[in-house]
Design an enzyme around this catalytic site. Sequence first.
Site, PDB file in Angstrom:
ATOM      1  CG  ASP A   1      -7.333   3.176  -3.406  1.00 31.40           C
ATOM      2  OD1 ASP A   1      -7.420   2.647  -2.293  1.00 31.40           O
ATOM      3  OD2 ASP A   1      -7.909   2.744  -4.422  1.00 31.40           O
TER       4      ASP A   1
HETATM    5  N1  LIG Z   1       3.441  -6.373  -1.776  1.00 34.66           N
HETATM    6  C1  LIG Z   1       2.512  -5.999  -2.686  1.00 34.66           C
HETATM    7  N2  LIG Z   1       1.462  -5.217  -2.297  1.00 34.66           N
HETATM    8  C2  LIG Z   1       0.583  -4.870  -3.259  1.00 34.66           C
HETATM    9  C3  LIG Z   1       0.683  -5.291  -4.591  1.00 34.66           C
HETATM   10  N3  LIG Z   1      -0.371  -4.761  -5.282  1.00 34.66           N
HETATM   11  C4  LIG Z   1      -1.105  -4.040  -4.409  1.00 34.66           C
HETATM   12  N4  LIG Z   1      -0.513  -4.093  -3.182  1.00 34.66           N
HETATM   13  C5  LIG Z   1      -0.995  -3.476  -1.950  1.00 34.66           C
HETATM   14  C6  LIG Z   1      -0.718  -2.008  -1.810  1.00 34.66           C
HETATM   15  C7  LIG Z   1      -1.813  -1.592  -0.856  1.00 34.66           C
HETATM   16  O1  LIG Z   1      -1.375  -1.825   0.469  1.00 34.66           O
HETATM   17  C8  LIG Z   1      -2.962  -2.558  -1.183  1.00 34.66           C
HETATM   18  C9  LIG Z   1      -4.074  -1.882  -1.962  1.00 34.66           C
HETATM   19  O2  LIG Z   1      -5.044  -1.439  -1.069  1.00 34.66           O
HETATM   20  P1  LIG Z   1      -5.269   0.111  -0.746  1.00 34.66           P
HETATM   21  O3  LIG Z   1      -4.765   0.944  -1.853  1.00 34.66           O
HETATM   22  O4  LIG Z   1      -6.673   0.261  -0.303  1.00 34.66           O
HETATM   23  O5  LIG Z   1      -4.287   0.408   0.476  1.00 34.66           O
HETATM   24  P2  LIG Z   1      -4.335  -0.163   1.949  1.00 34.66           P
HETATM   25  O6  LIG Z   1      -5.723  -0.390   2.398  1.00 34.66           O
HETATM   26  O7  LIG Z   1      -3.392  -1.330   2.030  1.00 34.66           O
HETATM   27  O8  LIG Z   1      -3.644   0.997   2.777  1.00 34.66           O
HETATM   28  P3  LIG Z   1      -4.102   2.556   2.842  1.00 34.66           P
HETATM   29  O9  LIG Z   1      -5.483   2.635   2.243  1.00 34.66           O
HETATM   30  O10 LIG Z   1      -3.081   3.303   2.073  1.00 34.66           O
HETATM   31  O11 LIG Z   1      -4.057   2.858   4.324  1.00 34.66           O
HETATM   32  O12 LIG Z   1      -2.410  -3.567  -1.998  1.00 34.66           O
HETATM   33  C10 LIG Z   1       1.789  -6.119  -4.955  1.00 34.66           C
HETATM   34  O13 LIG Z   1       1.944  -6.557  -6.107  1.00 34.66           O
HETATM   35  N5  LIG Z   1       2.683  -6.432  -3.982  1.00 34.66           N
END
Ligand SMILES: Nc1nc2c(ncn2[C@H]2C[C@H](O)[C@@H](COP(=O)(O)OP(=O)(O)OP(=O)(O)O)O2)c(=O)[nH]1
Length: 181
Positions: free
Chosen positions: A69
Amino acid sequence: MIRLGSNSPTRALLLNKFNIDFIQNGGSFDEDSIITKNPKSFCYEATKGKFEELYKKYGIEDIPLLVADSVVTCNNILLRKAKNLKDARSMLELQSGNKTSVITCMIFKNKNIELIDISSTTYEFKKFNIEDMNKYISSGECMGKAGAIMVEGFCKPYIKKVRGYESTAMGLSVEKLLPYL
Ligand SMILES: Nc1nc2c(ncn2[C@H]2C[C@H](O)[C@@H](COP(=O)(O)OP(=O)(O)OP(=O)(O)O)O2)c(=O)[nH]1
């Protein structure tokens, strides 16, 4: 081979970049169920919640499990993923010309070890150019990213100082994981 317990395209991109073989199975943990607003605690609670859900579903008998996360903290304010473009704009305005940190927590478990890692990468940004920021916001690339920032994209030209891994800022501290694979 590992199981990336995530819906994140960025986390998949990072594992590919480091030539790590994986399959991707995201979960549906509700981060709104977390009470704390402390960025580090929130990030850990979210990772723990995601891990418990997917560990119950898949176990680690066949392949190890990795979940993560990421949150952003700026002026001691917890920034998660923007709810809409208006939310993204206010997050970006807060971080323009400011210091901001991306905190990423990872839990990796195989038959021999369980790694829990919390790392952060801190940036000092120059002030964002308004037209550039408007273009970034209307592109929608600011959505689905903690704090609405994209360190390898929109933010790159504005980085004055950085401390920590870029991978941590993108959502997976791969360099910290490599010794265990
Ligand atoms: N391309 C890119 N993505 C970023 C950056 N900083 C953060 N992220 C993305 C990574 C994660 O997909 C998202 C943060 O949200 P979460 O940690 O809740 O994950 P997410 O909901 O996307 O997927 P998950 O919970 O792992 O199923 O932001 C950045 O600088 N560049």
